[in-house]
Design a protein around this motif. Sequence first.
Motif, short mmCIF file in Angstrom:
data_model
loop_
_atom_site.label_atom_id
_atom_site.label_comp_id
_atom_site.label_asym_id
_atom_site.label_seq_id
_atom_site.Cartn_x
_atom_site.Cartn_y
_atom_site.Cartn_z
N THR A 185 60.74 105.23 77.60
CA THR A 185 61.22 104.83 76.27
C THR A 185 60.16 105.22 75.25
OG1 THR A 185 62.40 102.95 77.22
CG2 THR A 185 61.95 102.89 74.84
N PRO A 186 60.56 105.90 74.17
CA PRO A 186 59.55 106.37 73.20
C PRO A 186 58.88 105.21 72.47
CG PRO A 186 61.76 106.70 72.32
CD PRO A 186 61.93 106.27 73.75
N ALA A 187 57.58 105.35 72.29
CA ALA A 187 56.80 104.40 71.50
C ALA A 187 56.13 105.19 70.38
CB ALA A 187 55.75 103.70 72.36
N PHE A 188 56.17 104.64 69.17
CA PHE A 188 55.69 105.39 68.01
C PHE A 188 54.37 104.85 67.49
CE2 PHE A 188 60.38 105.73 67.91
CZ PHE A 188 60.48 107.10 68.10
N ASP A 189 53.43 105.75 67.27
CA ASP A 189 52.13 105.39 66.73
C ASP A 189 52.33 104.69 65.38
OD1 ASP A 189 49.59 105.36 65.52
OD2 ASP A 189 48.98 107.20 66.51
N PRO A 190 51.83 103.46 65.21
CA PRO A 190 52.07 102.71 63.97
C PRO A 190 51.37 103.29 62.75
CG PRO A 190 50.54 101.53 65.39
CD PRO A 190 51.06 102.67 66.20
N GLN A 191 50.44 104.24 62.95
CA GLN A 191 49.71 104.79 61.80
C GLN A 191 50.64 105.47 60.81
OE1 GLN A 191 45.47 106.35 62.46
NE2 GLN A 191 46.44 106.78 64.43
N LEU A 192 51.70 106.10 61.31
CA LEU A 192 52.61 106.81 60.41
C LEU A 192 53.33 105.84 59.48
CD1 LEU A 192 53.98 109.40 59.47
CD2 LEU A 192 55.67 109.10 61.30
N ALA A 193 53.93 104.80 60.03
CA ALA A 193 54.64 103.83 59.20
C ALA A 193 53.68 103.15 58.23
CB ALA A 193 55.32 102.78 60.08
N HIS A 194 52.47 102.84 58.70
CA HIS A 194 51.49 102.19 57.84
C HIS A 194 51.12 103.09 56.65
CE1 HIS A 194 48.22 99.53 56.73
NE2 HIS A 194 47.37 100.55 56.75
N VAL A 240 65.00 111.76 69.59
CA VAL A 240 63.68 111.21 69.24
C VAL A 240 63.50 111.16 67.73
CG1 VAL A 240 61.21 111.64 69.35
CG2 VAL A 240 62.60 111.87 71.41
N ARG A 241 63.94 112.20 67.05
CA ARG A 241 63.79 112.21 65.58
C ARG A 241 64.60 111.08 64.96
NH1 ARG A 241 66.07 114.25 60.89
NH2 ARG A 241 64.56 115.01 59.33
N GLU A 242 65.81 110.86 65.44
CA GLU A 242 66.63 109.77 64.91
C GLU A 242 66.01 108.41 65.24
OE1 GLU A 242 69.56 110.05 62.84
OE2 GLU A 242 68.34 111.88 62.74
N ALA A 243 65.43 108.29 66.44
CA ALA A 243 64.76 107.04 66.80
C ALA A 243 63.54 106.80 65.92
CB ALA A 243 64.35 107.08 68.28
N ARG A 302 63.21 107.92 62.80
CA ARG A 302 63.73 107.52 61.49
C ARG A 302 64.13 106.05 61.48
NH1 ARG A 302 68.60 110.08 59.86
NH2 ARG A 302 68.06 109.51 57.73
N LEU A 303 64.77 105.59 62.55
CA LEU A 303 65.16 104.18 62.64
C LEU A 303 63.91 103.29 62.68
CD1 LEU A 303 67.21 101.90 62.98
CD2 LEU A 303 67.25 102.40 65.44
N HIS A 304 62.91 103.71 63.43
CA HIS A 304 61.66 102.95 63.50
C HIS A 304 61.04 102.79 62.11
CE1 HIS A 304 57.51 101.94 64.59
NE2 HIS A 304 57.11 102.98 63.89
N LEU A 305 61.01 103.88 61.35
CA LEU A 305 60.44 103.82 60.00
C LEU A 305 61.28 102.93 59.09
CD1 LEU A 305 59.37 107.56 59.52
CD2 LEU A 305 57.90 105.60 60.03
N ALA A 306 62.60 103.02 59.23
CA ALA A 306 63.48 102.17 58.41
C ALA A 306 63.23 100.70 58.71
CB ALA A 306 64.94 102.54 58.68
N MET A 342 70.49 103.07 55.55
CA MET A 342 71.79 103.15 56.22
C MET A 342 71.66 103.17 57.74
SD MET A 342 74.58 103.11 54.33
CE MET A 342 75.84 104.14 55.08
N LEU A 343 70.49 103.57 58.24
CA LEU A 343 70.28 103.58 59.69
C LEU A 343 70.27 102.17 60.27
CD1 LEU A 343 67.42 106.24 59.85
CD2 LEU A 343 69.81 106.59 60.49
N LEU A 344 70.01 101.18 59.42
CA LEU A 344 69.93 99.79 59.89
C LEU A 344 71.29 99.19 60.18
CD1 LEU A 344 67.17 98.57 57.40
CD2 LEU A 344 66.87 99.30 59.78
N GLN A 345 72.35 99.84 59.70
CA GLN A 345 73.74 99.39 59.94
C GLN A 345 73.95 97.95 59.48
OE1 GLN A 345 75.60 100.58 63.68
NE2 GLN A 345 73.90 101.98 64.14
#
Length: 502
Positions: A212-221, A264-267, A269-273, A317-320
């Motif tokens: 399962t992909p895990a995203f480095d929090p530095q980007l969102a921060h 992964v790109r959509e995931a 984007r959702l993570h950032l949202a 809109m990704l948050l539905q």
Amino acid sequence: EISNFYTLTIYEKGAEVVRMLHTLLGAELFRKGSDLYFERHDGQAVTCDDFVAAMEAVSGRDLSQFKRWYSQAGTPVLHISDHYEAAQQQYRLQVRQSCPATPGQPDKAPFVIPLAMGLLDAASGEEIQNTQVLEVNQASQEFVFTGIKNRPLPSLLRGFSAPVKLDYAYSREQLAFLLAHDSDGFNRWEAGQRLAIQVFSDALKQVQNGQTPAFDPQLAHALGKVLTDAQLDTALKAEIISLPSLAYLLELQDQADVAASHAVREALRLHLAQQLEQPLRDIYGRLREQARCTEYRPEAAQIGRRRLQSMALGYLMLLQRDDILTACSAQFEQADNMTERLAALGNLVNSHAREQAQQALDSFALEFADEPLVMDQWFSVQASSPLFSDAAQIRTLMQHKAFSIKNPNKVRAVLGAFSQHNLPQFHAADGSGYALLAEQVTALDALNPQMSARMVNPLTRWRAYAPAQSALMRKALEQLKALPTLSKDLFEVLEKSLAESA
């Protein structure tokens, strides 16, 4: 064929080369050179040499080495490393340039490359060396900066001062720091893009390994700081929070994995949202209120505002969430300009709210049925949406009364949007996207050879994809080449693509 020669690359590279002259000579001398060029040659058929000669005349410089940009193919790479000597308070920048071999040119002589750069204090972000242009004209050079009290962070290739690739080993922490502090708008954007690519690449490897992909929090921060920066231009904010396109991310892979990369790109984007929901809501609410209270004008400030508003809505809109869907539908219905209306329509079509999306599409088509150029946008919004259009739906769109394969704008709006922007469906595992394009290129070739040669291009990049997709793309090309009648334009493109693979 001459129509195959004049691609977008010709114009974009030409513009960048002219801009480098402006950077090297400065605005005043460049203007004098331009004036002299028109004085000498107005109304004549002239060459690049004539333009450069005018620049030489006003500047007194020998630009013969610079003209290698016109005679040598390929994209140069700047390999940069640095060294700080605390005792001497010296910062050294080692720059090496290279350019890969291209057909007929195995070895490349050094280019003249204007490298705009500055130095930031690595702790505070303050600028300790203002922007200056280093002229890189040798295979290897060193530039020394004195009186530097602490090891700085370099801000390289500011303003994209040359159309080159930059090879410098920024850490993720450094990229996040540049994104937050750099005074150069392009480098803030570039730092964000590079950071996003690294985060995406890590997650893609995890998915390809069954994790399962895990995203480095530095980007969102870091992006959160951008969104809440009151001093930052809205247009620049919009660009910075835009992730690299799927097409670009695929170009970076040895064997492009379309399905996994899209997921992964959509995931991401959702993570950032999810991480940035509140600042995104604040921005959208504020900008939408400004839009309602301000008369529409096609000026820079409003264009930037509309762009950022659209980006924020796309993430939300990704948050539905029902309230966000309601806001999007309201924007579609109430917008007093096509930019905001199309943005809302696109976000509906790219959401899971299929019923609301179809209602909006029907309403739009009814209102603008007599506006052919507006209907091109209607076609494009649907054809480019992975959630809305697969190959079968594209066939349905092409049966619409507003579509005609004889009209190049319609072809680009449907087939072009599908093959260049709807990559998950164009690269469907069953090859249906390739079959559709090959079929329509066959029909186009009898009507408009230039269009057929342009439309087939997505298939010619078959070697860049994973084996299953690659084989299907090559098969479609071979079937096209086997047709009994082919235009010279299309034959040349097919022959080159398949010959290079032999």
